[in-house]
Scaffold this motif. Structure first.
Motif: not given
Length: 497
Positions: A456-465, A467-472, A493-494
């Motif tokens: 949870x950063x600056x009023x956002x829920x940021x999902x960091x993915x 690259x090798x598993x971006x298709x998930x 946000x992704x």
């Protein structure tokens, strides 16, 4: 009697030879979690005549011997290696108590450990701490012949005392409230443990649990779980007043199980009433954990005892598979950053423990058909054999696991509406959404879960993915992220890294 340390995954039996009942409980041991898998009780009444004869009841002794013979046969058939037979006040105080213990050994091969009053108080309090590690106050264990009192706090156990105030000891003639009250007051006047201390009184023993069931019936309490059921001083006095004025038939209408103790329950009610008054306690907290759990707890390893009992109970409920445990542990760590900045519900540290339990239970509904999960998950968790959890926390945890599978509120769930306020309901929905996101995103694989991180950063829920598993990150996963963010009052946000 074995002196070995209990091992994870084994079964252990405790035989409790009391003044009124003889009981055997077989537990499955999962770390420090103790799950009853077989529970048998016989009302033998060993101490029924002791106040007159100083001897065990001959009829009660025969009933007890037959029961213990059955227990020994079951233990042999079930191939249970860890067996802990203990005896309390009646066998301890009776002139023929040692002879009775010798007979049990001769006829069954089971050697009774005859507990001193101090041992009985200590083990009962130890059992209470197994179900409530943060307990602070005074523990009272009311058996058929005696009352044990002992101080308890998160740092350990304090002073303890034993008193001849069990219902069988008090029942020398027909029940008379004034006479019994005066007798109990006189005995309690000798203790240094009460003294208008206030705070919490932790009640252990079958008779006091029966009073708790009556209180649940009288108040129409939304959760019929005795462990951690609480009664204010005024509620205790009301229950005591009701019980001493009821006939056996009336008691049965109030609570069916209470009718079995109809002869002794008025005495138990007076003892609780007088303890509450002498100690000026604010409330009674009923404990389903006591002597038997204390017997097991003293045989557990330091490693097992290092785990919080709620976490251990959640793992035991979810299953013994290492895969389930490993994912639950990983999920707990993974969702933690999502709740940074959220308003605490039960307190910061307590919220962390409840989230840890929820993470262990995130896949407990896995074996069920998808249509069934929504219908049963709330009630399953609400009434599950969990330790170290209040009724409000039970409802919260049950709601969170319910929301792990659906956004809809639990249907026909009186406990949800009556035990949780709107803020707690919203927080449970947010926790459930977080569990659902982590589980569905990773397919419940801790290896894949590690390929994502979230915060949870600056009023956002940021999902960091990665690259090798971006298709998930499918459309479904994106919806889960949006739902979790909305529940937490954030924007999703992704980021592909």
């Amino acid at each position: 009697m074995s002196r070995s340390v209990l091992r994870d995954g084994q079964e252990a039996a405790v035989i409790d030879v009391g003044s009124n009942s003889v009981r055997m409980v077989v537990y499955r041991i999962d770390g420090r979690a103790m799950t009853p898998i077989l529970n048998e009780k016989v009302m033998a009444g060993l101490g029924r005549d002791m106040n007159r004869t100083q001897m065990l009841s001959p009829e009660g002794a025969e009933i007890a011997v037959r029961a213990i013979k059955r227990f020994a046969t079951l233990i042999e058939a079930l191939q249970i290696r860890e067996v802990f037979p203990v005896a309390t006040a009646a066998v301890r105080e009776a002139n023929d108590g040692r002879a009775f213990a010798d007979r049990i050994y001769d006829e069954t091969g089971l050697k009774l450990r005859i507990l001193s009053g101090d041992d009985e108080a200590r083990l009962s309090a130890l059992g209470v701490s197994a179900g409530a590690p943060d307990a602070k106050g005074l523990v009272g264990d009311l058996g058929g012949a005696s009352l044990e009192l002992i101080e308890i706090s998160p740092k350990g156990l304090g002073r303890g005392e034993t008193f001849p105030l069990g219902p069988l000891t008090l029942a020398r003639e027909e029940f008379d409230y004034d006479r019994v009250s005066e007798q109990v007051e006189k005995v309690l006047a000798t203790t240094k443990l009460l003294g208008k201390r206030g705070g919490d009184f932790y009640a252990v023993g079958g008779a006091w649990r029966a009073l708790g069931r009556i209180d649940i019936a009288l108040t129409n309490h939304p959760l019929g779980v005795l462990h951690h059921h609480q009664m204010s001083r005024a509620e205790v006095l009301k229950v005591a007043d009701v019980v001493r004025k009821q006939s056996k038939r009336s008691l049965e209408k109030l609570e069916e199980a209470a009718a079995k103790r109809a002869d002794t329950l008025p005495y138990a009610a007076v003892v609780l009433e007088r303890v509450m008054m002498a100690g000026n306690f604010d409330r009674v907290v009923l404990s389903a954990f006591g002597l038997r759990e204390g017997v097991l707890l003293e045989r557990m390893s330091e490693q097992a005892l290092s785990v919080h009992p709620l976490i251990a109970a959640a793992e035991a409920l979810a299953g013994r598979w290492s895969r389930t445990r490993a994912f639950g542990q990983s999920l707990e760590q993974w969702i933690a950053p999502m709740f940074v900045g959220q308003v605490p519900i039960f307190g910061k540290k307590r919220d962390e423990v409840v989230r840890g339990a929820a993470a262990r239970l995130a896949d407990v509904g896995g074996p069920l058909h998808p249509d069934q999960r929504v219908e049963v998950m709330f009630d399953l968790i609400l009434r599950a054999p969990l330790a170290a959890i209040s009724h409000e926390e039970r409802a919260f945890l049950a709601a969170a696991i319910h929301h792990r599978y659906t956004k809809a509120q639990p249907r026909h769930a009186d406990a949800y509406l009556r035990l949780l306020n709107e803020e707690q309901q919203a927080a449970a929905a947010a926790l459930g959404a977080a569990l659902r996101l982590g589980a569905d995103l990773s397919g419940r694989s801790e290896t894949l879960l590690a390929a994502f991180d979230i915060a949870a950063l600056d009023d956002k829920l940021v999902l960091r993915v990665k690259k090798r598993v971006a298709h998930l990150v499918t459309e479904t996963a994106s919806r889960r992220l949006d739902a979790a963010a909305q529940a937490l009052g954030l924007t999703a946000e992704t980021k592909i890294v």
